[in-house]
Design an enzyme around this catalytic site. Sequence first.
Site, PDB file in Angstrom:
ATOM      1  N   ASP A  28     -21.834 -30.343   2.536  1.00 23.21           N
ATOM      2  CA  ASP A  28     -21.377 -31.100   1.386  1.00 23.21           C
ATOM      3  C   ASP A  28     -21.369 -32.322   2.073  1.00 23.21           C
ATOM      4  O   ASP A  28     -21.067 -33.078   3.012  1.00 23.21           O
ATOM      5  CB  ASP A  28     -20.338 -30.970   0.588  1.00 23.21           C
ATOM      6  N   HIS A  98     -21.871 -23.762  -8.374  1.00 24.63           N
ATOM      7  CA  HIS A  98     -21.430 -24.012  -6.930  1.00 24.63           C
ATOM      8  C   HIS A  98     -20.072 -23.635  -6.654  1.00 24.63           C
ATOM      9  O   HIS A  98     -19.256 -24.198  -7.294  1.00 24.63           O
ATOM     10  CB  HIS A  98     -21.651 -25.841  -5.816  1.00 24.63           C
ATOM     11  N   LEU A  99     -20.353 -22.949  -5.122  1.00 27.79           N
ATOM     12  CA  LEU A  99     -18.954 -22.534  -4.530  1.00 27.79           C
ATOM     13  C   LEU A  99     -18.766 -23.547  -3.333  1.00 27.79           C
ATOM     14  O   LEU A  99     -19.629 -23.792  -2.389  1.00 27.79           O
ATOM     15  CB  LEU A  99     -18.509 -21.039  -4.190  1.00 27.79           C
ATOM     16  N   HIS A 100     -17.278 -24.150  -3.654  1.00 28.51           N
ATOM     17  CA  HIS A 100     -16.940 -25.035  -2.325  1.00 28.51           C
ATOM     18  C   HIS A 100     -16.338 -23.696  -1.319  1.00 28.51           C
ATOM     19  O   HIS A 100     -15.285 -23.740  -1.814  1.00 28.51           O
ATOM     20  CB  HIS A 100     -16.424 -25.691  -2.603  1.00 28.51           C
TER      21      HIS A 100
END
Length: 112
Positions: A28, A98-100
Site C-alpha cells: 500500500d 482488494h484485501l488489505h
Amino acid sequence: MTLFEKIITREIPADIVFEDDQCLAFRDINPQAPIHVLLVPKRPIPRLGAAAPADHALLGHLLIKAGELAGMLGVGESGFRVVINHGPDGGETVPHLHLHILGGRPLAWPPG
Ligand code: 5GP
C-alpha cells in the site's frame, strides 16, 4: 480502467510482492502498519457486495493467498488482519475489490 487495473498492467508502478494468473499483491502506498499489502484480483470486481456466485473460486483463492502471503511477509506467527472495505461507511476508496493484509504491530479492536 481502475487504478488497480493500471497497477496490474504496469501502467502505474507499485512495489509488487506476489503475482499469479488470478491476482496481484503490492505494498500500500500509504501503509497503516509495518506490513500493509493489497491483494487484488486481476479480473476486476468492484467490491465484495458485487461478487457473484461465478466468483466463488476466485474469492476462495484470494483468501488462501492472503494467508500464504502473511506467512511470506513474516507475520504468520505474530498475527495479521485481512480487511475488505465496502462502500462509503466501509471506507472504500478504490472501486476494485482488494484485501488489505495488515500486520507487524498489535492492531486495535474494534476498528475506528
Ligand atoms: P480502500 O480505502 O479502498 O479500502 O483502500 C484503497 C487503498 O489503496 C488505500 O489503502 C490506499 O492507500 C491505496 N492506494 C491508493 N492509491 C494507491 C496507489 O497508487 N498505489 C498503491 N500501492 N496503493 C494505493
